[in-house]
Structures are given as structure tokens and as C-alpha cells.
Design an enzyme around this catalytic site. Structure first.
Site, PDB file in Angstrom:
ATOM      1  N   CYS A 292      14.354-100.887   4.052  1.00 26.13           N
ATOM      2  CA  CYS A 292      14.596-102.338   3.390  1.00 26.13           C
ATOM      3  C   CYS A 292      14.974-103.299   4.073  1.00 26.13           C
ATOM      4  O   CYS A 292      16.171-103.177   4.713  1.00 26.13           O
ATOM      5  CB  CYS A 292      15.580-101.913   2.095  1.00 26.13           C
ATOM      6  SG  CYS A 292      15.702-103.565   1.417  1.00 26.13           S
TER       7      CYS A 292
ATOM      8  N   CYS B  35      11.579-109.611  -0.598  1.00 22.45           N
ATOM      9  CA  CYS B  35      11.585-108.291  -0.114  1.00 22.45           C
ATOM     10  C   CYS B  35      10.961-108.466   1.242  1.00 22.45           C
ATOM     11  O   CYS B  35      10.076-108.893   1.558  1.00 22.45           O
ATOM     12  CB  CYS B  35      10.114-107.719  -0.861  1.00 22.45           C
ATOM     13  SG  CYS B  35      10.037-105.854  -0.154  1.00 22.45           S
TER      14      CYS B  35
END
Length: 272
Positions: free
Chosen positions: A76, A218
């Protein structure tokens, strides 16, 4: 007994961090249910995932991310900046460090400038072959799904990338799950809608697997969008990716890097 936590966010992509550097806090078999409970924005703390910071035999620190659906993500981009900030502030890491993730060991350069924290992450090399995404079939991914031309790449986790004239006109809540759960993605995929907004500028909205909703930003999705756009000749070697939560800078040279901020929102304890 109390469980201490830290709430952090990177461009609005927010996380609960549990410091397990010295010892385990949340038992392994409870990490999924813990994330499901405390990521809830009405009955919990509220977050896009729970970061567990742990010691590593291969790097300065280890990052694990457990998502609201109880799944664990390999990588991530925004999460690693948040974890790196916590590790820097806690003295676990210096301005240059390495973070073990499910997608490999990731180098991080970070620090404060005029009181603002920023980190540059060396991202995993984008993988375009279907077997590496993973996706069914052979060669690079290009499929028509519900009238959308869909590309795909793995930037630590699988991402679908769709170019659109105006991303704000997309009903992401309706379209995102269709592509995310398409049978060509055996493990599912994050879904990014991308608008070319100027010279080397992309506007991106992302429906995230595991969160099962749109997030403000993101990092791996911004990297995936820039990587596909560059492969198609839409952008150059340095790309500004604009998201609802703020901009990221993705650069392609000897390595792929992502630069962006992270902020500590608050500290708290969970009484048991």
C-alpha cells in the site's frame, strides 16, 4: 487493559496503526476481525485499513496491512508512507530506511521540511504480464468490460486502469465492483479511472479492493495509472497524479518512485 493506536492519513487514505515492534499486540487469529470492527466509521475508529508495524529480519521495519474485509494486502503506497512516518517519529528508522512488505523490501527516503513530513517510496517494478497481475490469459492485459477498455498492471497489488474523458462523471460505486470482480482477475483487482488532465498530469479515482469502496487516494493505484499511461505514450517520465485527497508525484527513471505526504491525525487507546 488498553490497546494504544495511532491514526494517520496519507492524502486522505487513512489508517489505524498498531505498534507491534516490541511484541504482538493483536493475536494473529484476531487481526482480521479487529480490522473489520475498528475500521468501521460508525461503530469503530474509522479507517481504510489497519497497519501493523513489526520488527523485520530483512529490513528496518515490517508493514502488514489488514483491510476492512479482513483480507491482507501485500502493499500500500499511502500506508507505507504513514507507517514510515510513525517509524521515523518513534526512532525505529532514520531518513533512509527499508520496509518489508508482502511485495518485497521497499526503500524509503523521508523527513520533515518546514514542519511538513514527506516520503519518497521506491515502488515495486510494474508488472504487465497477465500471469504477474494475476489475470487469466497470456500477454499484456487489455479487455473490454461493460463498454470500458480496461488495462491492468501489478504495482505491488493488482490494478485495473480505465481511461475516461471525465472521471468525475463515472459512477464508481456502480462500475467499480463489476471490474473489480471480473472473472479475468482471479484475486480481484483495484479499479482506477484516469483522466489525462494536462501535460504529464493525471486525475485518478480509485475503487479499492478490500475496502470495497472509493478511497480518497491510492498510492499503488496512482503508480499503476501513471505506469499504464506512460506505456501508452500519454505521459513522460515524471507524472503528477491528482486525487480527491491531494497530489502524488510518480517518477520513472532507474526505479519507479512515489512522493507524497503523511500526517498523524491523533493518538488513542481502546479499553478492553
Amino acid at each position: 487493559m488498553e490497546i494504544a493506536f495511532t491514526k494517520l492519513q496519507g492524502n486522505g487514505n487513512d489508517f489505524i496503526l498498531i505498534d507491534e515492534y516490541q511484541h504482538e499486540i493483536i493475536p494473529e487469529e484476531m487481526k482480521g476481525s479487529f480490522a473489520a470492527l475498528y475500521c468501521d466509521r460508525r461503530f469503530g475508529i474509522g479507517a481504510d485499513g489497519v497497519l501493523f508495524l513489526q520488527a523485520s529480519n530483512h529490513a528496518d521495519v515490517r508493514m502488514r496491512l489488514v483491510q476492512p474485509d479482513e483480507s491482507e494486502a501485500a502493499m500500500c503506497g499511502n500506508g507505507i508512507r504513514c507507517l514510515a512516518k510513525y517509524a521515523y517519529d518513534a526512532g525505529y528508522a532514520g531518513e533512509s530506511c527499508s520496509v518489508e512488505t508482502g511485495a518485497g523490501v521497499v526503500p524509503v527516503a523521508m523527513g520533515y521540511v518546514d514542519g511538513e513530513f514527506a516520503a519518497t517510496i521506491t515502488m515495486p517494478e510494474p508488472a504487465f504480464e497477465r500471469s504477474a497481475i494475476p489475470a487469466t490469459g497470456n500477454g499484456e492485459y487489455r479487455e473490454d468490460i461493460r463498454g470500458f477498455a480496461v488495462h491492468a498492471v501489478n504495482t505491488g497489488v493488482p490494478h485495473a486502469v480505465v481511461f475516461a474523458e471525465e472521471v468525475d462523471a463515472i459512477d464508481l460505486a456502480a462500475v467499480g465492483p463489476v471490474i473489480r470482480n471480473h472473472p479475468t482477475f482471479p484475486e480481484g483487482a483495484n479499479v482506477n479511472f484516469v483522466e489525462c488532465a494536462g501535460n504529464d498530469i493525471l486525475r485518478v479515482r480509485t475503487f479499492e479492493r478490500g475496502v470495497e469502496a472509493e478511497t480518497e487516494c491510492c498510492g499503488t493505484g496512482a503508480t499503476a495509472s501513471a505506469a499504464v499511461a506512460r506505456r501508452l505514450g500519454y505521459v513522460g517520465a515524471t507524472v503528477r497524479v491528482e486525487t480527491n485527497g491531494g497530489p502524488l508525484v510518480i517518477s520513472f527513471s532507474k526505479a519507479v518512485t512515489m512522493e507524497g505526504p503523511a500526517e498523524t491525525v491523533f493518538f488513542g487507546v481502546i479499553p478492553l
